[in-house]
Design a protein around this motif. Sequence first.
Motif, PDB file in Angstrom:
ATOM      1  N   THR A  32       0.821  -7.760   2.909  1.00 48.83           N
ATOM      2  CA  THR A  32      -0.355  -6.980   2.519  1.00 48.83           C
ATOM      3  C   THR A  32      -1.038  -7.515   1.267  1.00 48.83           C
ATOM      4  O   THR A  32      -1.791  -6.794   0.610  1.00 48.83           O
ATOM      5  CB  THR A  32       0.045  -5.505   2.333  1.00 48.83           C
ATOM      6  OG1 THR A  32       1.263  -5.424   1.571  1.00 48.83           O
ATOM      7  CG2 THR A  32       0.274  -4.838   3.683  1.00 48.83           C
ATOM      8  N   GLN A  38      -4.540  -3.531  10.205  1.00 46.92           N
ATOM      9  CA  GLN A  38      -5.566  -2.536   9.898  1.00 46.92           C
ATOM     10  C   GLN A  38      -6.712  -2.586  10.902  1.00 46.92           C
ATOM     11  O   GLN A  38      -7.314  -1.576  11.230  1.00 46.92           O
ATOM     12  CB  GLN A  38      -6.107  -2.762   8.483  1.00 46.92           C
ATOM     13  CG  GLN A  38      -6.909  -1.591   7.922  1.00 46.92           C
ATOM     14  CD  GLN A  38      -6.027  -0.380   7.636  1.00 46.92           C
ATOM     15  OE1 GLN A  38      -4.930  -0.504   7.087  1.00 46.92           O
ATOM     16  NE2 GLN A  38      -6.477   0.798   8.030  1.00 46.92           N
ATOM     17  N   PRO A  85       0.813  -1.218   0.000  1.00 44.65           N
ATOM     18  CA  PRO A  85       0.000   0.000   0.000  1.00 44.65           C
ATOM     19  C   PRO A  85       0.848   1.269   0.000  1.00 44.65           C
ATOM     20  O   PRO A  85       2.003   1.264   0.435  1.00 44.65           O
ATOM     21  CB  PRO A  85      -0.800  -0.122   1.300  1.00 44.65           C
ATOM     22  CG  PRO A  85       0.053  -0.972   2.186  1.00 44.65           C
ATOM     23  CD  PRO A  85       0.729  -1.949   1.278  1.00 44.65           C
TER      24      PRO A  85
END
Length: 353
Positions: A283, A195, A138
């Motif tokens: 990720t 997250q 990201p």
Amino acid sequence: MTQRTDVVVVGGGQSGLAAGYHLRRLGVDFTVLDADTAPGGAWQHTWDSLRLFSPAAYSSLPGRIMPAQPGETYPDGGHVVDYLADYEKRYNLPVQHGVQVQAVRSDGARLRVETDAGDWSAGAVVSATGTWARPFVPAVPGRDIFTGRQLHTVAYRRPQDFADQRVIVVGGGNSGAQIAADLALAGVDLTWATQRPPRYLADDIDGRVLFDVATARRRALDEGRTDTRGVASLGDIVAVPPVRAARDAGVLAALPMFTRLTATGATWADGSHAEADTIIWCTGFRPALAHLAPLGLRGPRGHIQTEGTQAAGESRLHLLGYGDWTGPASATLIGVGRPARDAARQIAQLLST
């Protein structure tokens, strides 16, 4: 000189082999083109301690039950590589290793498959390249100014490589949890950032249950019933033994996702800071579909719309093993068999008309 065959399967990992098994049973002429120089697909590139989510017997491709690994309930990556190599040999599947497919194009009534070893002309193509070749990281603020080492799941091998380092692992899925546990149990100075708080599945849930849940969800959607959310409704992390051990020992505590990276580490919204020598991005991945770009089929998030495994805009193309959008649990060993069978049947029918 262009070679001809009825079907080209792009990718020789678990999905490509499952497709080959069913095409062979139907008497279809095909070849499998695989970028890796040896059998085993992405499994030959994983970290040393990786474990399957299910016992061997529940992690099998069609036609051949995976033998148990001595002393292990959940087989490791090396055992899977050996199984896939044996599977390829046992069924005499025509896999050409070390061939990189560069593009698939429409060529009149056929498809042209361009590779670094020459072109192929096929009546149909099965794309089974998976996601491992396309890791996703990201765009976190400050990522470009961090002076330490950054690597993705694909480059992680063993905790000994990070002795005496401060490591931040990013990601709350299975890869993030397994790699964080691997490092924590080895005594590495670890910070685990996710997250959202980690959601562990119940300890008695493994890949057998996940496959059944994913299949039930697909059946419900196909019948117009309420979306059960499938596996996502149960949690994010399968508590395989190393993860369970690290969790129960209290060395696998997760922090919220940091807001930015600095030159020397990461900073959180409350102003706290963690120094780091290395960041491991667990990720996820995106489907490796660049070879299909000339067909002009890709939609939002890089996906190609499918009806089952068949591309909605190109009946000669099937996509296999990329996730639930190409078949329930189709990115798993046990899950790819059914969509591979369906794809092979559709292709045989198409070629016979």
